[in-house]
Design a protein around this motif. Sequence first.
Motif, PDB file in Angstrom:
ATOM      1  N   SER A   8     -39.043  38.524  -8.392  1.00  0.00           N
ATOM      2  CA  SER A   8     -37.796  39.346  -7.515  1.00  0.00           C
ATOM      3  C   SER A   8     -36.938  38.146  -7.186  1.00  0.00           C
ATOM      4  CB  SER A   8     -38.037  39.453  -6.128  1.00  0.00           C
ATOM      5  OG  SER A   8     -39.978  40.577  -6.320  1.00  0.00           O
ATOM      6  N   CYS A   9     -36.780  37.073  -7.447  1.00  0.00           N
ATOM      7  CA  CYS A   9     -35.110  35.734  -6.963  1.00  0.00           C
ATOM      8  C   CYS A   9     -36.348  34.521  -7.494  1.00  0.00           C
ATOM      9  CB  CYS A   9     -35.515  35.650  -5.060  1.00  0.00           C
ATOM     10  SG  CYS A   9     -35.762  34.844  -4.964  1.00  0.00           S
ATOM     11  N   PHE A  10     -34.581  33.270  -7.099  1.00  0.00           N
ATOM     12  CA  PHE A  10     -34.622  32.021  -7.781  1.00  0.00           C
ATOM     13  C   PHE A  10     -34.648  31.369  -6.690  1.00  0.00           C
ATOM     14  CE2 PHE A  10     -33.171  28.795 -10.551  1.00  0.00           C
ATOM     15  CZ  PHE A  10     -34.411  27.617 -11.385  1.00  0.00           C
ATOM     16  N   VAL A  11     -35.099  30.093  -6.597  1.00  0.00           N
ATOM     17  CA  VAL A  11     -34.641  29.321  -5.958  1.00  0.00           C
ATOM     18  C   VAL A  11     -34.587  27.773  -6.884  1.00  0.00           C
ATOM     19  CG1 VAL A  11     -34.867  27.894  -3.709  1.00  0.00           C
ATOM     20  CG2 VAL A  11     -35.728  30.206  -3.776  1.00  0.00           C
ATOM     21  N   CYS A  12     -33.852  26.959  -6.772  1.00  0.00           N
ATOM     22  CA  CYS A  12     -33.627  25.815  -7.042  1.00  0.00           C
ATOM     23  C   CYS A  12     -32.898  25.160  -5.893  1.00  0.00           C
ATOM     24  CB  CYS A  12     -32.709  25.877  -8.549  1.00  0.00           C
ATOM     25  SG  CYS A  12     -32.704  23.839  -9.331  1.00  0.00           S
ATOM     26  N   CYS A  13     -33.158  23.562  -6.416  1.00  0.00           N
ATOM     27  CA  CYS A  13     -33.746  22.573  -4.910  1.00  0.00           C
ATOM     28  C   CYS A  13     -33.431  21.423  -5.700  1.00  0.00           C
ATOM     29  CB  CYS A  13     -34.940  22.213  -3.965  1.00  0.00           C
ATOM     30  SG  CYS A  13     -35.366  24.379  -2.921  1.00  0.00           S
ATOM     31  N   ILE A  14     -32.025  21.021  -5.561  1.00  0.00           N
ATOM     32  CA  ILE A  14     -32.448  19.276  -6.543  1.00  0.00           C
ATOM     33  C   ILE A  14     -31.784  18.507  -5.294  1.00  0.00           C
ATOM     34  CG2 ILE A  14     -30.593  18.070  -8.002  1.00  0.00           C
ATOM     35  CD1 ILE A  14     -29.397  20.656  -9.133  1.00  0.00           C
ATOM     36  N   LEU A  15     -32.332  17.447  -5.178  1.00  0.00           N
ATOM     37  CA  LEU A  15     -32.971  16.624  -4.084  1.00  0.00           C
ATOM     38  C   LEU A  15     -31.824  15.170  -5.127  1.00  0.00           C
ATOM     39  CD1 LEU A  15     -35.983  17.202  -2.199  1.00  0.00           C
ATOM     40  CD2 LEU A  15     -33.950  18.121  -1.675  1.00  0.00           C
ATOM     41  N   SER A  16     -31.179  14.783  -4.464  1.00  0.00           N
ATOM     42  CA  SER A  16     -30.221  13.230  -5.319  1.00  0.00           C
ATOM     43  C   SER A  16     -28.773  12.643  -4.633  1.00  0.00           C
ATOM     44  CB  SER A  16     -29.941  14.044  -6.822  1.00  0.00           C
ATOM     45  OG  SER A  16     -29.817  12.342  -7.274  1.00  0.00           O
ATOM     46  N   TYR A  17     -28.660  11.743  -5.219  1.00  0.00           N
ATOM     47  CA  TYR A  17     -27.290  11.548  -4.767  1.00  0.00           C
ATOM     48  C   TYR A  17     -26.259  12.551  -5.478  1.00  0.00           C
ATOM     49  CZ  TYR A  17     -29.198   6.912  -3.146  1.00  0.00           C
ATOM     50  OH  TYR A  17     -29.289   5.819  -2.569  1.00  0.00           O
ATOM     51  N   LYS A  76     -21.363  13.027  -5.783  1.00  0.00           N
ATOM     52  CA  LYS A  76     -19.648  12.618  -5.477  1.00  0.00           C
ATOM     53  C   LYS A  76     -18.956  13.746  -5.652  1.00  0.00           C
ATOM     54  CE  LYS A  76     -16.464   9.096  -5.481  1.00  0.00           C
ATOM     55  NZ  LYS A  76     -16.211   7.473  -6.406  1.00  0.00           N
ATOM     56  N   GLU A  77     -18.883  14.502  -5.399  1.00  0.00           N
ATOM     57  CA  GLU A  77     -17.464  15.532  -5.293  1.00  0.00           C
ATOM     58  C   GLU A  77     -18.108  16.177  -5.946  1.00  0.00           C
ATOM     59  OE1 GLU A  77     -13.955  13.516  -7.778  1.00  0.00           O
ATOM     60  OE2 GLU A  77     -13.882  11.673  -6.669  1.00  0.00           O
ATOM     61  N   ASP A  78     -18.137  17.165  -6.734  1.00  0.00           N
ATOM     62  CA  ASP A  78     -18.554  18.095  -7.959  1.00  0.00           C
ATOM     63  C   ASP A  78     -19.628  17.542  -8.382  1.00  0.00           C
ATOM     64  OD1 ASP A  78     -17.162  19.681  -6.451  1.00  0.00           O
ATOM     65  OD2 ASP A  78     -15.584  19.380  -7.598  1.00  0.00           O
ATOM     66  N   TYR A  79     -20.168  16.666  -8.281  1.00  0.00           N
ATOM     67  CA  TYR A  79     -21.157  15.525  -9.311  1.00  0.00           C
ATOM     68  C   TYR A  79     -22.002  15.366  -8.583  1.00  0.00           C
ATOM     69  CZ  TYR A  79     -17.310  15.480 -13.308  1.00  0.00           C
ATOM     70  OH  TYR A  79     -16.431  15.738 -14.047  1.00  0.00           O
ATOM     71  N   LEU A  80     -23.414  15.650  -9.674  1.00  0.00           N
ATOM     72  CA  LEU A  80     -24.943  15.232  -9.338  1.00  0.00           C
ATOM     73  C   LEU A  80     -25.453  14.180  -9.851  1.00  0.00           C
ATOM     74  CD1 LEU A  80     -26.371  18.600  -8.126  1.00  0.00           C
ATOM     75  CD2 LEU A  80     -25.295  16.767  -6.537  1.00  0.00           C
ATOM     76  N   CYS A  81     -26.885  13.328  -9.310  1.00  0.00           N
ATOM     77  CA  CYS A  81     -27.270  12.121 -10.530  1.00  0.00           C
ATOM     78  C   CYS A  81     -28.423  12.953 -10.738  1.00  0.00           C
ATOM     79  CB  CYS A  81     -27.399  11.057  -9.019  1.00  0.00           C
ATOM     80  SG  CYS A  81     -25.358  10.010  -8.674  1.00  0.00           S
ATOM     81  N   ASP A  82     -28.861  12.598 -11.962  1.00  0.00           N
ATOM     82  CA  ASP A  82     -29.911  12.254 -12.724  1.00  0.00           C
ATOM     83  C   ASP A  82     -30.441  11.167 -12.416  1.00  0.00           C
ATOM     84  OD1 ASP A  82     -28.982  11.383 -14.407  1.00  0.00           O
ATOM     85  OD2 ASP A  82     -29.602  12.772 -16.181  1.00  0.00           O
ATOM     86  N   CYS A  83     -31.468  10.871 -13.537  1.00  0.00           N
ATOM     87  CA  CYS A  83     -31.733   9.193 -13.394  1.00  0.00           C
ATOM     88  C   CYS A  83     -31.189   8.341 -13.443  1.00  0.00           C
ATOM     89  CB  CYS A  83     -33.638   9.381 -13.448  1.00  0.00           C
ATOM     90  SG  CYS A  83     -33.952   9.992 -15.447  1.00  0.00           S
ATOM     91  N   GLU A  84     -30.100   8.636 -14.595  1.00  0.00           N
ATOM     92  CA  GLU A  84     -29.819   7.751 -14.924  1.00  0.00           C
ATOM     93  C   GLU A  84     -28.347   7.835 -15.817  1.00  0.00           C
ATOM     94  OE1 GLU A  84     -32.619   7.066 -18.485  1.00  0.00           O
ATOM     95  OE2 GLU A  84     -31.419   8.893 -20.108  1.00  0.00           O
ATOM     96  N   ASP A  85     -27.633   8.701 -14.565  1.00  0.00           N
ATOM     97  CA  ASP A  85     -26.078   9.680 -15.439  1.00  0.00           C
ATOM     98  C   ASP A  85     -25.645  10.453 -14.106  1.00  0.00           C
ATOM     99  OD1 ASP A  85     -23.794   9.509 -16.299  1.00  0.00           O
ATOM    100  OD2 ASP A  85     -24.486   9.580 -18.350  1.00  0.00           O
ATOM    101  N   ILE A  86     -24.916  10.866 -14.325  1.00  0.00           N
ATOM    102  CA  ILE A  86     -23.981  12.088 -13.584  1.00  0.00           C
ATOM    103  C   ILE A  86     -23.747  13.468 -14.535  1.00  0.00           C
ATOM    104  CG2 ILE A  86     -23.412  10.213 -12.051  1.00  0.00           C
ATOM    105  CD1 ILE A  86     -20.259  10.259 -12.833  1.00  0.00           C
ATOM    106  N   TYR A  87     -23.790  14.393 -13.446  1.00  0.00           N
ATOM    107  CA  TYR A  87     -23.113  15.794 -14.946  1.00  0.00           C
ATOM    108  C   TYR A  87     -22.740  17.047 -13.392  1.00  0.00           C
ATOM    109  CZ  TYR A  87     -27.811  17.232 -12.522  1.00  0.00           C
ATOM    110  OH  TYR A  87     -29.070  17.751 -11.323  1.00  0.00           O
ATOM    111  N   PRO A  88     -21.634  17.684 -14.303  1.00  0.00           N
ATOM    112  CA  PRO A  88     -21.276  18.410 -13.120  1.00  0.00           C
ATOM    113  C   PRO A  88     -21.637  19.182 -12.844  1.00  0.00           C
ATOM    114  CG  PRO A  88     -19.743  18.396 -14.617  1.00  0.00           C
ATOM    115  CD  PRO A  88     -21.219  17.570 -15.359  1.00  0.00           C
ATOM    116  N   VAL A  89     -22.346  19.768 -11.351  1.00  0.00           N
ATOM    117  CA  VAL A  89     -23.317  20.461 -10.607  1.00  0.00           C
ATOM    118  C   VAL A  89     -22.594  22.452 -11.054  1.00  0.00           C
ATOM    119  CG1 VAL A  89     -21.709  21.180  -8.606  1.00  0.00           C
ATOM    120  CG2 VAL A  89     -24.430  22.154  -8.626  1.00  0.00           C
ATOM    121  N   GLN A  90     -21.637  21.899 -11.854  1.00  0.00           N
ATOM    122  CA  GLN A  90     -21.118  23.405 -12.331  1.00  0.00           C
ATOM    123  C   GLN A  90     -22.124  24.074 -13.257  1.00  0.00           C
ATOM    124  OE1 GLN A  90     -16.859  24.658 -12.796  1.00  0.00           O
ATOM    125  NE2 GLN A  90     -17.244  26.953 -13.930  1.00  0.00           N
TER     126      GLN A  90
END
Length: 211
Positions: A99-108, A110-124
């Motif tokens: 019925s629904c989807f939830v996604c939780c991202i816990l990280s570092y 900056k601006e519109d970017y998030l960190c994975d374990c070794e790089d950064i990517y646009p959250v969009q």
Amino acid sequence: MCTFNKKPVEYLGKEDSECYTMNYNKKGLCYIFNHENFKGPKLGSLKQRIGTDIDAELLKNVFTKPELEFDVYKFTDYTYGQIVEKLQLVQKLDKLKYSCFVCCILSYGKEDYLCDCEDIYPVQNIYQLFFGDKCKAFAGKPKIFFIQACPCDVDVSSTESTDYGEPKPVVFRIPTRSDFLVVYSTIPGDISWNLNINQGSWFIDAFLFYY
């Protein structure tokens, strides 16, 4: 020029309904991407996010409560590519399963970017995987994103976007970008309260206080 899809996005809800239809086979699916350790030339200087495991476990406990009974999966220290692989599997689910989807991202972040374990990517890049034309399994259903991003000092100016590109204009019975709720721990550019080794983050603790 707009094109038309002969098979519009289908869902069980009614057009004039003020509530979501939640009588699919299961109430919901929750993915938790928990980032604690960082490596590589870009992120190797970032400190370990001690306390993030507490946030991840609290979120899991909430969404598995009898009132919700979500299927919950935790993924720790994934790369962006691995995150996308997991979310692409969600795209392929049977549209009658959840019925629904939830996604939780816990990280570092900056601006519109998030960190994975070794790089950064646009959250969009994460959100657009769930546009109605790309994820029919959750078209017309709530898609909720909780972003707990501790601030970090990383260079995003030279980052090459791994964006999938703007979707081509396609007219559907429901908008392709509808039914999203995105909750950030703070507004872009502001400070997010850091993790506590015993309690996790203020954001997750405050959110779960009501549950």
